[in-house]
Write a protein that holds these residues in place. Structure first.
Motif, PDB file in Angstrom:
ATOM      1  N   GLU A   1       0.827  -1.212   0.000  1.00  0.00           N
ATOM      2  CA  GLU A   1       0.000   0.000   0.000  1.00  0.00           C
ATOM      3  C   GLU A   1       0.861   1.261   0.000  1.00  0.00           C
ATOM      4  O   GLU A   1       0.545   2.234  -0.682  1.00  0.00           O
ATOM      5  CB  GLU A   1      -0.952   0.015   1.197  1.00  0.00           C
ATOM      6  CG  GLU A   1      -2.061  -1.019   1.061  1.00  0.00           C
ATOM      7  CD  GLU A   1      -2.602  -1.420   2.411  1.00  0.00           C
ATOM      8  OE1 GLU A   1      -3.392  -0.653   2.981  1.00  0.00           O
ATOM      9  OE2 GLU A   1      -2.224  -2.489   2.916  1.00  0.00           O
TER      10      GLU A   1
ATOM     11  N   CYS B   1      -9.867  -2.152  -6.022  1.00  0.00           N
ATOM     12  CA  CYS B   1      -9.027  -1.110  -5.392  1.00  0.00           C
ATOM     13  C   CYS B   1      -7.768  -0.857  -6.224  1.00  0.00           C
ATOM     14  O   CYS B   1      -7.088  -1.795  -6.645  1.00  0.00           O
ATOM     15  CB  CYS B   1      -8.673  -1.585  -3.983  1.00  0.00           C
ATOM     16  SG  CYS B   1      -7.290  -0.713  -3.240  1.00  0.00           S
TER      17      CYS B   1
ATOM     18  N   TYR C   1      -4.896   0.262  -5.374  1.00  0.00           N
ATOM     19  CA  TYR C   1      -3.654  -0.239  -4.766  1.00  0.00           C
ATOM     20  C   TYR C   1      -3.442  -1.680  -5.220  1.00  0.00           C
ATOM     21  O   TYR C   1      -2.343  -2.081  -5.581  1.00  0.00           O
ATOM     22  CB  TYR C   1      -3.747  -0.223  -3.238  1.00  0.00           C
ATOM     23  CG  TYR C   1      -3.415   1.094  -2.565  1.00  0.00           C
ATOM     24  CD1 TYR C   1      -2.808   2.135  -3.264  1.00  0.00           C
ATOM     25  CD2 TYR C   1      -3.671   1.279  -1.205  1.00  0.00           C
ATOM     26  CE1 TYR C   1      -2.492   3.323  -2.621  1.00  0.00           C
ATOM     27  CE2 TYR C   1      -3.358   2.458  -0.565  1.00  0.00           C
ATOM     28  CZ  TYR C   1      -2.776   3.489  -1.277  1.00  0.00           C
ATOM     29  OH  TYR C   1      -2.458   4.652  -0.629  1.00  0.00           O
TER      30      TYR C   1
ATOM     31  N   ILE D   1      -8.554  -3.695   7.685  1.00  0.00           N
ATOM     32  CA  ILE D   1      -8.812  -2.527   6.847  1.00  0.00           C
ATOM     33  C   ILE D   1      -9.884  -2.790   5.801  1.00  0.00           C
ATOM     34  O   ILE D   1     -10.668  -1.916   5.479  1.00  0.00           O
ATOM     35  CB  ILE D   1      -7.522  -2.001   6.171  1.00  0.00           C
ATOM     36  CG1 ILE D   1      -6.732  -3.152   5.537  1.00  0.00           C
ATOM     37  CG2 ILE D   1      -6.680  -1.222   7.158  1.00  0.00           C
ATOM     38  CD1 ILE D   1      -5.570  -2.692   4.675  1.00  0.00           C
ATOM     39  N   CYS D   2      -9.904  -3.989   5.242  1.00  0.00           N
ATOM     40  CA  CYS D   2     -10.917  -4.283   4.221  1.00  0.00           C
ATOM     41  C   CYS D   2     -10.902  -5.752   3.840  1.00  0.00           C
ATOM     42  O   CYS D   2     -10.010  -6.495   4.250  1.00  0.00           O
ATOM     43  CB  CYS D   2     -10.670  -3.445   2.967  1.00  0.00           C
ATOM     44  SG  CYS D   2      -9.182  -3.927   2.075  1.00  0.00           S
TER      45      CYS D   2
ATOM     46  N   THR E   1     -10.831  -6.609   0.594  1.00  0.00           N
ATOM     47  CA  THR E   1     -10.084  -6.686  -0.663  1.00  0.00           C
ATOM     48  C   THR E   1      -8.729  -7.357  -0.473  1.00  0.00           C
ATOM     49  O   THR E   1      -8.297  -8.158  -1.304  1.00  0.00           O
ATOM     50  CB  THR E   1      -9.858  -5.256  -1.222  1.00  0.00           C
ATOM     51  OG1 THR E   1     -11.120  -4.646  -1.410  1.00  0.00           O
ATOM     52  CG2 THR E   1      -9.094  -5.281  -2.523  1.00  0.00           C
ATOM     53  N   VAL E   2      -8.075  -7.008   0.637  1.00  0.00           N
ATOM     54  CA  VAL E   2      -6.714  -7.512   0.848  1.00  0.00           C
ATOM     55  C   VAL E   2      -6.653  -9.051   0.886  1.00  0.00           C
ATOM     56  O   VAL E   2      -5.631  -9.630   0.527  1.00  0.00           O
ATOM     57  CB  VAL E   2      -6.076  -6.922   2.130  1.00  0.00           C
ATOM     58  CG1 VAL E   2      -5.762  -5.453   1.933  1.00  0.00           C
ATOM     59  CG2 VAL E   2      -6.947  -7.131   3.352  1.00  0.00           C
TER      60      VAL E   2
ATOM     61  N   TRP F   1      -6.502 -10.157  -2.762  1.00  0.00           N
ATOM     62  CA  TRP F   1      -5.286  -9.568  -3.311  1.00  0.00           C
ATOM     63  C   TRP F   1      -4.052 -10.364  -2.845  1.00  0.00           C
ATOM     64  O   TRP F   1      -3.193 -10.761  -3.638  1.00  0.00           O
ATOM     65  CB  TRP F   1      -5.239  -8.103  -2.880  1.00  0.00           C
ATOM     66  CG  TRP F   1      -3.999  -7.320  -3.113  1.00  0.00           C
ATOM     67  CD1 TRP F   1      -2.902  -7.685  -3.846  1.00  0.00           C
ATOM     68  CD2 TRP F   1      -3.715  -6.013  -2.606  1.00  0.00           C
ATOM     69  NE1 TRP F   1      -1.965  -6.681  -3.812  1.00  0.00           N
ATOM     70  CE2 TRP F   1      -2.437  -5.647  -3.065  1.00  0.00           C
ATOM     71  CE3 TRP F   1      -4.432  -5.117  -1.805  1.00  0.00           C
ATOM     72  CZ2 TRP F   1      -1.857  -4.418  -2.745  1.00  0.00           C
ATOM     73  CZ3 TRP F   1      -3.851  -3.898  -1.495  1.00  0.00           C
ATOM     74  CH2 TRP F   1      -2.567  -3.555  -1.965  1.00  0.00           C
TER      75      TRP F   1
ATOM     76  N   LEU G   1      -8.442   8.500   2.213  1.00  0.00           N
ATOM     77  CA  LEU G   1      -7.057   8.509   1.745  1.00  0.00           C
ATOM     78  C   LEU G   1      -6.790   9.769   0.927  1.00  0.00           C
ATOM     79  O   LEU G   1      -7.723  10.370   0.401  1.00  0.00           O
ATOM     80  CB  LEU G   1      -6.786   7.278   0.864  1.00  0.00           C
ATOM     81  CG  LEU G   1      -6.430   5.986   1.600  1.00  0.00           C
ATOM     82  CD1 LEU G   1      -7.678   5.316   2.134  1.00  0.00           C
ATOM     83  CD2 LEU G   1      -5.683   5.045   0.680  1.00  0.00           C
TER      84      LEU G   1
ATOM     85  N   LEU H   1     -11.008   1.816  10.439  1.00  0.00           N
ATOM     86  CA  LEU H   1     -11.819   1.229   9.366  1.00  0.00           C
ATOM     87  C   LEU H   1     -12.612   0.012   9.807  1.00  0.00           C
ATOM     88  O   LEU H   1     -13.407  -0.526   9.053  1.00  0.00           O
ATOM     89  CB  LEU H   1     -10.934   0.856   8.168  1.00  0.00           C
ATOM     90  CG  LEU H   1     -10.481   2.023   7.297  1.00  0.00           C
ATOM     91  CD1 LEU H   1      -9.749   1.519   6.069  1.00  0.00           C
ATOM     92  CD2 LEU H   1     -11.663   2.882   6.867  1.00  0.00           C
TER      93      LEU H   1
ATOM     94  N   SER I   1     -11.851   3.691  -5.011  1.00  0.00           N
ATOM     95  CA  SER I   1     -11.156   2.451  -4.671  1.00  0.00           C
ATOM     96  C   SER I   1     -11.562   1.884  -3.330  1.00  0.00           C
ATOM     97  O   SER I   1     -11.828   0.704  -3.199  1.00  0.00           O
ATOM     98  CB  SER I   1      -9.647   2.693  -4.627  1.00  0.00           C
ATOM     99  OG  SER I   1      -9.080   2.451  -5.877  1.00  0.00           O
ATOM    100  N   CYS I   2     -11.559   2.732  -2.326  1.00  0.00           N
ATOM    101  CA  CYS I   2     -11.645   2.218  -0.970  1.00  0.00           C
ATOM    102  C   CYS I   2     -13.081   2.191  -0.459  1.00  0.00           C
ATOM    103  O   CYS I   2     -13.600   3.163   0.067  1.00  0.00           O
ATOM    104  CB  CYS I   2     -10.764   3.040  -0.039  1.00  0.00           C
ATOM    105  SG  CYS I   2     -10.591   2.238   1.558  1.00  0.00           S
TER     106      CYS I   2
ATOM    107  N   PRO J   1     -14.494   0.365   2.122  1.00  0.00           N
ATOM    108  CA  PRO J   1     -14.768   0.488   3.556  1.00  0.00           C
ATOM    109  C   PRO J   1     -14.643   1.925   4.066  1.00  0.00           C
ATOM    110  O   PRO J   1     -15.299   2.303   5.024  1.00  0.00           O
ATOM    111  CB  PRO J   1     -13.712  -0.410   4.206  1.00  0.00           C
ATOM    112  CG  PRO J   1     -12.680  -0.628   3.175  1.00  0.00           C
ATOM    113  CD  PRO J   1     -13.378  -0.543   1.859  1.00  0.00           C
TER     114      PRO J   1
ATOM    115  N   MET K   1      -7.563   7.386  -5.148  1.00  0.00           N
ATOM    116  CA  MET K   1      -6.239   7.707  -4.594  1.00  0.00           C
ATOM    117  C   MET K   1      -5.099   7.505  -5.584  1.00  0.00           C
ATOM    118  O   MET K   1      -4.101   8.203  -5.523  1.00  0.00           O
ATOM    119  CB  MET K   1      -6.003   6.870  -3.336  1.00  0.00           C
ATOM    120  CG  MET K   1      -5.892   5.399  -3.637  1.00  0.00           C
ATOM    121  SD  MET K   1      -6.683   4.426  -2.396  1.00  0.00           S
ATOM    122  CE  MET K   1      -6.530   2.816  -3.142  1.00  0.00           C
TER     123      MET K   1
HETATM  124  S1  SF4 Z   1      -9.791  -1.137  -0.341  1.00  0.00           S
HETATM  125 FE1  SF4 Z   1      -9.132   0.547   0.983  1.00  0.00          FE
HETATM  126  S2  SF4 Z   1      -8.362  -0.408   2.832  1.00  0.00           S
HETATM  127 FE2  SF4 Z   1      -8.460  -1.990   1.261  1.00  0.00          FE
HETATM  128  S3  SF4 Z   1      -6.431  -2.013   0.342  1.00  0.00           S
HETATM  129 FE3  SF4 Z   1      -7.679  -0.662  -0.916  1.00  0.00          FE
HETATM  130  S4  SF4 Z   1      -7.335   1.371  -0.052  1.00  0.00           S
HETATM  131 FE4  SF4 Z   1      -6.608  -0.100   1.474  1.00  0.00          FE
END
Ligand code: SF4
Lengths: 428, 255
Positions: free
Chosen positions: A62, A91, A93, A123-124, A126-127, A130, A269, A323, A353-354, A356, A383
């Motif tokens: 990130e 997202c 990122y 945080i979310c 998505t990670v 990913w 962000l 978050l 993107s984000c 949450p 972002m």
């Molecule tokens: S969705 Fe938000 S919290 Fe999750 S990785 Fe992307 S920017 Fe970070």
């Protein structure tokens, strides 16, 4: 004083040092394998301290994503991921990182290959996917720390569930490195982490001063150390120095925005690829974004950390981050910040993107308008991906928002002449 | 004191003159490709129409997307503030403005003093703007200014599901191919546009009395679709297109 002198005078000196530290950090990470050191990729909200204690170099996709965004390389790398079949709704990122891993592009030619991946879903969601994708791509072990959402509170079941995983986490690190965790070292790192977070918090709080010695745009920059080098002496020393500089600026009344007149709070962000433009835009209106909900997330759970019982306490500290709490609690935090920093308005970045972070902003906006009675501006952007940013639209919105704030803060003025001179328009 | 407002929109340029709180006259021309020239032209035309010498105009405020190119203005203000002010001066009771112009649409919430409380603007796309209606009128091969009238006779309006202007256009073309009634298609287009605009109004909790401004306010079908969607009546002033310029002229008196 000339304009350039004035600009020079307002510059924050610690910025150079910070850049040097980050360069060294990335050089160390990129040359890790030559020095027989292991690299772990970790999510920004993940518990990094055990990695530091085990001498593993933590690397943050990130933070790298933010660098990609700032160096305006987001569009290319995101498109690369889209060519690979990833949705534009993912997202940026994640898209930038996935694209970058394949082409080894970006500002530093890609991140060092990981030896393991640490994913914390505080945080979310998505990670999760990913990191699974990257674990397959690099064929390395992945540890997932599952922190249940705590929208209304933190319950004993959650505490037990997360604590058990922290123990598993240490076991995972021991098996991947083939080393035992040194608990004394772990304790030391825990102390340093807490100290660093406290200093970061103090730095952020200096902006309550009028005029503000730094802005959220500076905080977005100085944030990198508390993210990447949390738990190290380097971070502690640096933030102590930065704090001294801020205190000195306050004594000498040096503001970051010339003739600061309006103070604003930022939510979500940063728009990494437009930092300069946005900062200039607000500065032209004599407005300073004095604080934000984003950078304060890295010192928002200090009250749950017990340095004497660090590993147990971080279960709670990492679960109850911004978050991962409920909208009402988020709104309460924002209201506290509005009062503490004494701001005239709130700027919300509705971030494509984000999810949450952006989900619930509408409710928060309504709560803030009702309880704090200040204007709220919603900007749609992303972002990292500049394709979700429409400059002329955002330009007009910021101008209109600042006009509203100016009118509101000009006592006893009404828009134009008295209403009785107005003419009734003919109805349809 | 005489003041002027110049509103440079994406399609039309408008100018208004105000003398001691009373609206004197307005003028409207096409913007063309040179907004700076359009600003001079519309201002000159307004002066010659009223016989007021330029030197008597003490303050000028420019607004609209081309506001920065009006080099003879004393100040620039955004369309949001100017539309709010224009609506307030023409009707002090108004608490909300829905402005649908060529390239953007917005909802503006006013307080009792005519100050802007909050606003919402369309996202980065043409859906819910005058441009969308223009494209659709072309697809239907009917003059834009007749589309409203035609749609009023609809019996069963069609449903347009695409938000994207390009996709919506192909949807309309396929409806024409299937020989759907033009009235029904036109009404469907208005309903879909109204839904987009109404969501802006909803976002900021707009409530009556609401006035509609901008070129699209002259489209009766669109006004009706919006009223149906919002559940209350909307007023359209005598000069919906000039509203921003009128507001700018009134605000100019105060700078
Ligand atoms: S969705 Fe938000 S919290 Fe999750 S990785 Fe992307 S920017 Fe970070």
């Amino acid at each position: 004083m000339t304009r350039t002198d004035d600009k020079e005078n307002r510059k924050i000196a610690a910025a150079k040092k910070m850049r040097d530290i980050m360069t060294t950090y990335y050089l160390d990470a990129l040359s890790a394998s030559q020095n027989n050191r292991q690299v772990a990729w970790i999510t920004s909200g993940g518990p990094v301290e055990p990695l530091v204690a085990m001498d593993i170099i933590p690397v943050y996709p990130e933070n790298h994503g933010a660098m990609i965004g700032s160096s305006k390389m987001g569009e290319d790398l995101c498109s690369k991921a889209e060519e690979m079949g990833y949705s534009t709704d993912l997202c940026s990122y994640a898209r930038a990182d996935i694209g970058c891993a394949v082409v080894q592009g970006g500002p530093i030619g890609g991140l060092p290959k990981p030896d393991m991946l640490i994913c914390c879903n505080n945080i979310c969601g998505t990670v999760l996917k990913w990191y699974e994708v990257q674990a397959r791509y690099y064929d390395v072990p992945l540890f997932i720390l599952d922190t249940p959402v705590c929208h209304t509170g933190y319950f004993p079941e959650t505490a037990a569930y997360v604590k058990a995983q922290i123990t598993e986490y240490i076991g995972f690190l021991e098996s991947v490195t083939g080393k035992k965790m040194d608990m004394d070292r772990m304790n030391q790192v825990g102390h340093l982490s807490l100290e660093g977070q406290k200093l970061w918090q103090q730095v952020l709080k200096t902006t309550a001063h009028k005029p503000s010695p730094m802005s959220a745009f500076d905080a977005f920059f100085f944030l990198a150390l508390i993210v990447t080098l949390r738990g190290t002496r380097t971070a502690v020393d640096f933030y102590r120095e930065l704090l001294t500089e801020m205190e000195d600026r306050i004594t000498r009344n040096i503001s970051i925005v010339p003739e600061e007149q309006y103070r604003l709070l930022w939510d979500n962000l940063p728009v990494w690829h437009r930092l300069k433009w946005l900062s200039q835009k607000f500065s032209d209106h004599k407005a300073c974004l004095v604080a934000d909900t984003y950078t304060s997330a890295w010192c928002g759970a200090i009250q749950y950390i017990d340095p004497e019982n660090f590993l147990d306490s971080i279960a709670q500290a990492y679960t109850r981050i911004y978050l991962n709490i409920g909208i009402d609690q988020m709104a309460d935090q924002i209201l506290d910040m509005i009062a503490f920093y004494d701001v005239h308005g709130l700027v919300m970045h509705s971030n494509r993107s984000c999810k949450p972070y952006s989900f619930g902003q509408m409710d928060i906006m309504n709560i803030v308008r009702k309880k704090a009675g200040i204007p709220v501006l919603m900007l749609e952007a992303d972002m990292v991906d500049p394709r979700s940013f429409s400059q002329s639209q955002i330009d007009t919105r910021i101008d209109a928002f600042m006009e509203i704030i100016q009118h509101k803060n000009r006592p006893h003025t009404r828009v134009g002449p008295q209403t009785d001179t107005g003419r009734k328009a003919g109805a349809r | 004191m005489i003041s002027a407002g110049i509103d440079i929109g994406s399609i039309t340029a408008k100018a208004a003159l105000v003398d001691d709180g009373t609206l004197v006259a307005t003028r409207i021309i096409f913007t063309g490709y040179n907004p700076a020239a359009a600003a001079r032209e519309v201002f000159a035309a307004l002066l010659s129409q009223t016989g007021i010498p330029e030197a008597s105009v003490r303050r000028i405020v420019a607004t609209g997307y081309g506001r920065a190119s009006v080099d003879f203005a004393h100040k620039t203000l955004t369309e949001i503030i100017c539309h709010g002010a224009g609506a307030h001066f023409l009707d002090p009771d108004v608490r909300g403005v829905i402005d649908v112009g060529g390239q953007d649409s917005k909802a503006i919430l006013l307080d009792a003093n005519g100050q802007v409380e909050n606003f919402a603007m369309n996202d980065k796309c043409a859906a819910g703007t005058g441009r969308f209606l223009e494209v659709m009128a072309q697809a239907l091969q009917i003059p834009l200014d007749q589309m409203g009238e035609i749609s009023l006779g609809a019996e069963t309006p069609v449903k347009i599901s695409s938000i994207c202007t390009v996709f919506a256009e192909s949807e309309v073309i396929s409806m024409i191919a299937r020989q759907k009634n033009r009235r029904d298609i036109a009404a469907g287009i208005h309903i879909s546009t109204a839904a987009r605009v109404a969501s802006l109004a909803g976002k900021i909790h707009l409530g009556p009395p609401v006035v509609m401004t901008g070129g699209v306010a002259k489209n009766k079908g669109m006004v009706k679709a919006l009223e149906d969607r919002l559940g209350y009546t909307i007023t359209v002033g005598a000069m919906p297109q000039e509203n921003g310029a009128v507001g700018a002229a009134f605000l100019a008196a105060g700078i």
